[in-house]
Design a protein around this motif. Structure first.
Motif, PDB file in Angstrom:
ATOM      1  N   GLY A  81      73.709 -50.529  62.337  1.00  6.66           N
ATOM      2  CA  GLY A  81      72.673 -49.526  62.098  1.00  6.66           C
ATOM      3  C   GLY A  81      72.089 -48.928  63.363  1.00  6.66           C
ATOM      4  O   GLY A  81      71.259 -48.023  63.302  1.00  6.66           O
ATOM      5  N   ALA A  82      72.519 -49.420  64.522  1.00  7.35           N
ATOM      6  CA  ALA A  82      71.975 -48.927  65.796  1.00  7.35           C
ATOM      7  C   ALA A  82      72.559 -47.566  66.162  1.00  7.35           C
ATOM      8  O   ALA A  82      73.636 -47.191  65.703  1.00  7.35           O
ATOM      9  N   GLN A  83      71.835 -46.867  67.013  1.00  6.15           N
ATOM     10  CA  GLN A  83      72.284 -45.589  67.565  1.00  6.15           C
ATOM     11  C   GLN A  83      72.299 -45.710  69.079  1.00  6.15           C
ATOM     12  O   GLN A  83      71.321 -46.165  69.674  1.00  6.15           O
ATOM     13  N   VAL A  84      73.408 -45.302  69.684  1.00 10.29           N
ATOM     14  CA  VAL A  84      73.530 -45.321  71.136  1.00 10.29           C
ATOM     15  C   VAL A  84      73.487 -43.882  71.622  1.00 10.29           C
ATOM     16  O   VAL A  84      74.218 -43.025  71.135  1.00 10.29           O
ATOM     17  N   ASP A  85      72.605 -43.629  72.582  1.00 15.95           N
ATOM     18  CA  ASP A  85      72.443 -42.296  73.140  1.00 15.95           C
ATOM     19  C   ASP A  85      72.492 -42.413  74.663  1.00 15.95           C
ATOM     20  O   ASP A  85      72.419 -43.522  75.214  1.00 15.95           O
ATOM     21  N   PHE A  86      72.623 -41.282  75.331  1.00 15.51           N
ATOM     22  CA  PHE A  86      72.568 -41.244  76.788  1.00 15.51           C
ATOM     23  C   PHE A  86      71.560 -40.196  77.182  1.00 15.51           C
ATOM     24  O   PHE A  86      71.583 -39.085  76.652  1.00 15.51           O
ATOM     25  N   GLN A  87      70.646 -40.567  78.091  1.00 18.67           N
ATOM     26  CA  GLN A  87      69.647 -39.628  78.575  1.00 18.67           C
ATOM     27  C   GLN A  87      69.714 -39.540  80.079  1.00 18.67           C
ATOM     28  O   GLN A  87      69.852 -40.548  80.766  1.00 18.67           O
ATOM     29  N   ASP A  88      69.600 -38.315  80.560  1.00 15.90           N
ATOM     30  CA  ASP A  88      69.603 -38.031  81.989  1.00 15.90           C
ATOM     31  C   ASP A  88      68.311 -37.290  82.269  1.00 15.90           C
ATOM     32  O   ASP A  88      68.156 -36.138  81.874  1.00 15.90           O
ATOM     33  N   GLY A  89      67.353 -37.966  82.888  1.00 18.69           N
ATOM     34  CA  GLY A  89      66.048 -37.353  83.107  1.00 18.69           C
ATOM     35  C   GLY A  89      65.495 -37.655  84.475  1.00 18.69           C
ATOM     36  O   GLY A  89      66.167 -38.234  85.337  1.00 18.69           O
ATOM     37  N   ALA A  90      64.250 -37.260  84.673  1.00 19.27           N
ATOM     38  CA  ALA A  90      63.577 -37.453  85.961  1.00 19.27           C
ATOM     39  C   ALA A  90      63.473 -38.930  86.340  1.00 19.27           C
ATOM     40  O   ALA A  90      63.459 -39.274  87.517  1.00 19.27           O
ATOM     41  N   ASP A  91      63.416 -39.804  85.334  1.00 20.14           N
ATOM     42  CA  ASP A  91      63.300 -41.239  85.605  1.00 20.14           C
ATOM     43  C   ASP A  91      64.652 -41.934  85.697  1.00 20.14           C
ATOM     44  O   ASP A  91      64.731 -43.149  85.758  1.00 20.14           O
ATOM     45  N   GLY A  92      65.736 -41.156  85.702  1.00 18.87           N
ATOM     46  CA  GLY A  92      67.071 -41.725  85.861  1.00 18.87           C
ATOM     47  C   GLY A  92      67.964 -41.488  84.660  1.00 18.87           C
ATOM     48  O   GLY A  92      67.556 -40.911  83.663  1.00 18.87           O
TER      49      GLY A  92
END
Length: 138
Positions: A81-92
């Motif tokens: 049931g988990a969701q894996v995402d990728f974020q690229d932001g100011a904090d890394g």
């Protein structure tokens, strides 16, 4: 013809694109991303990400856009049931796991606990002493 059911773990388009990019950087199109859960971390369990060329016969293999993700049966029970995402932001840049099975998470987000460990959602971890890591959300 019936539609295929959704996979038990969902990978966002951003996560898929990042994994594809990392595989291209490695120069080995046979690589697959293993997502795992193991004992340890500040809250009891921790997430792991590693590239592998071979799948164990018992692994769940999720293919999204040509990117293959491996999850072993033990990890799957904690990731279902988990969701894996990728974020690229100011904090890394980081992979983020939104896990409905996590009842509390470490302040750094790389580890979690479940209710049957004696933890409750009223007792969140404060993250003291945690190294920075992947953010995890319920």
């Amino acid at each position: 013809m019936s539609a295929n059911p959704p996979p038990p773990v969902l990978f966002s388009d951003d996560a898929t694109s990042k994994v594809r990019e990392l595989i291209l950087e490695e120069g080995n199109p046979n690589l697959m991303l293993r997502v795992s859960v193991s004992g340890g971390g500040c809250s009891g369990f921790q997430y792991g990400f590693a590239f592998e060329e071979l799948s164990d016969g018992e692994d769940l293999v999720i293919d999204k856009g040509g990117v293959r993700v491996l999850i072993d049966p033990i990890s799957l029970q904690y990731l279902s049931g988990a969701q894996v995402d990728f974020q690229d932001g100011a904090d890394g840049s980081r992979f983020i796991i939104k896990n409905p099975n996590a009842k509390s998470t470490c302040g750094c987000g790389s580890s979690f606990s479940i209710a049957d460990q004696g933890e409750t959602s009223d007792n969140p971890a404060d993250g003291k002493g945690c190294p920075s890591g992947a953010a995890v959300h319920r």
